[in-house]
Write a protein that holds these residues in place. Sequence first.
Motif, PDB file in Angstrom:
ATOM      1  N   VAL A  97      -5.019 -10.810  57.147  1.00 42.30           N
ATOM      2  CA  VAL A  97      -4.034 -11.230  58.374  1.00 42.30           C
ATOM      3  C   VAL A  97      -3.559 -12.559  57.850  1.00 42.30           C
ATOM      4  CG1 VAL A  97      -3.981 -12.129  60.555  1.00 42.30           C
ATOM      5  CG2 VAL A  97      -5.089 -10.002  60.259  1.00 42.30           C
ATOM      6  N   ASP A  98      -2.274 -12.656  58.084  1.00 40.68           N
ATOM      7  CA  ASP A  98      -1.436 -13.938  57.757  1.00 40.68           C
ATOM      8  C   ASP A  98      -0.835 -14.442  58.946  1.00 40.68           C
ATOM      9  OD1 ASP A  98      -0.057 -15.869  56.512  1.00 40.68           O
ATOM     10  OD2 ASP A  98       1.040 -14.709  55.058  1.00 40.68           O
ATOM     11  N   VAL A  99      -0.726 -15.707  59.314  1.00 42.01           N
ATOM     12  CA  VAL A  99      -0.105 -16.198  60.620  1.00 42.01           C
ATOM     13  C   VAL A  99       0.453 -17.595  60.024  1.00 42.01           C
ATOM     14  CG1 VAL A  99      -0.475 -17.098  62.893  1.00 42.01           C
ATOM     15  CG2 VAL A  99      -1.814 -15.149  62.102  1.00 42.01           C
ATOM     16  N   GLN A 100       1.899 -17.580  60.242  1.00 42.75           N
ATOM     17  CA  GLN A 100       2.562 -18.751  60.043  1.00 42.75           C
ATOM     18  C   GLN A 100       3.485 -19.183  61.020  1.00 42.75           C
ATOM     19  OE1 GLN A 100       4.716 -18.048  56.259  1.00 42.75           O
ATOM     20  NE2 GLN A 100       3.347 -16.690  55.660  1.00 42.75           N
ATOM     21  N   VAL A 159     -11.393 -21.742  61.378  1.00 41.64           N
ATOM     22  CA  VAL A 159     -11.378 -23.190  61.130  1.00 41.64           C
ATOM     23  C   VAL A 159      -9.928 -23.264  61.527  1.00 41.64           C
ATOM     24  CG1 VAL A 159     -10.413 -22.718  58.619  1.00 41.64           C
ATOM     25  CG2 VAL A 159     -11.300 -25.037  59.920  1.00 41.64           C
ATOM     26  N   ARG A 160      -9.653 -24.686  62.126  1.00 46.70           N
ATOM     27  CA  ARG A 160      -8.278 -25.150  62.861  1.00 46.70           C
ATOM     28  C   ARG A 160      -8.341 -26.616  62.323  1.00 46.70           C
ATOM     29  NH1 ARG A 160      -6.577 -22.476  67.859  1.00 46.70           N
ATOM     30  NH2 ARG A 160      -8.009 -20.894  68.430  1.00 46.70           N
ATOM     31  N   ASN A 213       4.799 -27.407  58.641  1.00 44.40           N
ATOM     32  CA  ASN A 213       4.660 -25.685  58.428  1.00 44.40           C
ATOM     33  C   ASN A 213       3.161 -25.326  58.348  1.00 44.40           C
ATOM     34  OD1 ASN A 213       7.490 -24.710  58.097  1.00 44.40           O
ATOM     35  ND2 ASN A 213       7.580 -26.597  56.766  1.00 44.40           N
ATOM     36  N   LEU A 214       2.648 -24.287  59.116  1.00 40.52           N
ATOM     37  CA  LEU A 214       1.155 -24.210  59.333  1.00 40.52           C
ATOM     38  C   LEU A 214       0.893 -22.802  58.988  1.00 40.52           C
ATOM     39  CD1 LEU A 214       0.576 -25.881  62.875  1.00 40.52           C
ATOM     40  CD2 LEU A 214       0.595 -27.049  60.456  1.00 40.52           C
ATOM     41  N   GLN A 215      -0.094 -22.538  58.231  1.00 43.83           N
ATOM     42  CA  GLN A 215      -0.246 -21.083  57.783  1.00 43.83           C
ATOM     43  C   GLN A 215      -1.854 -21.024  57.727  1.00 43.83           C
ATOM     44  OE1 GLN A 215       0.465 -19.775  53.755  1.00 43.83           O
ATOM     45  NE2 GLN A 215       0.892 -17.741  54.462  1.00 43.83           N
ATOM     46  N   TYR A 216      -2.439 -19.766  58.365  1.00 44.54           N
ATOM     47  CA  TYR A 216      -3.942 -19.523  58.181  1.00 44.54           C
ATOM     48  C   TYR A 216      -3.629 -18.064  57.958  1.00 44.54           C
ATOM     49  CZ  TYR A 216      -8.603 -17.949  59.866  1.00 44.54           C
ATOM     50  OH  TYR A 216      -9.626 -17.755  59.832  1.00 44.54           O
ATOM     51  N   PRO A 219     -11.565 -12.410  48.422  1.00 40.14           N
ATOM     52  CA  PRO A 219     -11.637 -12.713  49.994  1.00 40.14           C
ATOM     53  C   PRO A 219     -11.927 -14.231  50.158  1.00 40.14           C
ATOM     54  CG  PRO A 219     -13.142 -11.010  49.147  1.00 40.14           C
ATOM     55  CD  PRO A 219     -12.724 -11.671  48.186  1.00 40.14           C
ATOM     56  N   GLY A 220     -11.479 -14.484  51.542  1.00 36.55           N
ATOM     57  CA  GLY A 220     -11.742 -15.937  51.832  1.00 36.55           C
ATOM     58  C   GLY A 220     -10.925 -16.621  52.988  1.00 36.55           C
ATOM     59  N   VAL A 221     -11.075 -17.608  53.450  1.00 28.32           N
ATOM     60  CA  VAL A 221     -10.331 -18.230  54.525  1.00 28.32           C
ATOM     61  C   VAL A 221      -9.374 -19.571  53.879  1.00 28.32           C
ATOM     62  CG1 VAL A 221     -10.589 -19.372  56.711  1.00 28.32           C
ATOM     63  CG2 VAL A 221     -12.039 -17.434  56.152  1.00 28.32           C
TER      64      VAL A 221
END
Length: 372
Positions: free
Chosen positions: A251-254, A100-101, A111-114, A123-125
């Motif tokens: 996986v963590d992206v910021q 999802v975006r 500030n964005l994070q996925y 577990p989740g998104v």
Amino acid sequence: MLDERQIGDLMLIEIEAAERPSAVLDVERAMSTARRQRRRAHGAGAALLAVALTVGGLTVPELLTSDRPPTPAPIDAAPADGPTGLPVALTTVDPQRVYVRFGWLPDGLRNLQYQAGLLLSGPGVYLSASNAPGGDRWKGVAVTLYPKGVQPPAPQRDSGEPARPGKITPGPELNGGTSSFASYSGAEQPEAILRWRYAPDGWAQLKVVGGEADVRSTAARVARALRFGDEPTPMPATVAGVPASLRVITVDVQESLDEPHDWYASTTWSPQSITGDPGQRRARTMTVSISRYRNITDPTDNKYVEPNTTVAGHPARFGGQNGNESLTVYDVNGADVTIDDSALLPAGGTRALFPRVTLVPQPTAWHTHLYR
């Protein structure tokens, strides 16, 4: 109007939320505490983006089953009011996929994070956009996708008091069906919690906290513009040589859109043999994180870490105890590389793994998939 199944589902959610404590964790505090503890235990600290978030409860991530949804069109080509769901609910969560975006966000959320995979509560998104970190209370938008059959829990309040369910009201049509706004006691700021099925037996929740605009209108607009799909998560590096006994769990992206555009991306591995609750699964992990290099010379800055060694000609900081190791190598072609190991690698394993980390050609020009 809500159909009978939707009403029954929502009533069940509220009853369960009222009868048991929330499984949601305050991730901002939990992650900050964990990072501080890891830095103290390992004798080193990585330069992280402190982005606040709230995560829902989620299961042990595996590879996706064969009913994987199709890859969507590029983000710039997606319609403003695209499908607000996936063809099938996530039975398992692949940490290395983007599901999802955001398509639209209110102003001021920089500030964005996925995150995907095994989060603090399961577990989740999770996808979020927030205001700048600091002393102010968290304000922003958070989206959570729950695996098949998992229902959204009640929010956790900073006060520690249980959030009591309140009135449920209809929301906009999303993913071809009804949605609802759920309300709870104890909100310290304006709050909207919007829930709908992103797929049969798969719940999505969008939470808006704070802001000057009407939070429900904001939630509806953000939800309508969400872009769902399934594609690999772009990362600034690849890692080879990870022991076969370890698997990717998170996986963590910021990324911060404020100058000077900081970003951070990490991959976490854990032994396949770990069972039990998420806390136990995360007790022993190995994480490789990459962040944009910043030359911090002020010792009072909380991101300042003084190197104590060199690795491959780069300034670095190495530390650890009781088999744990932490290695941060600075300014590797414009990026910092951090390897944190909870005694899963042999002694000196972080130094041995560092040469197996291959960065993209120009890390300083790299952006996360969250960048618009």
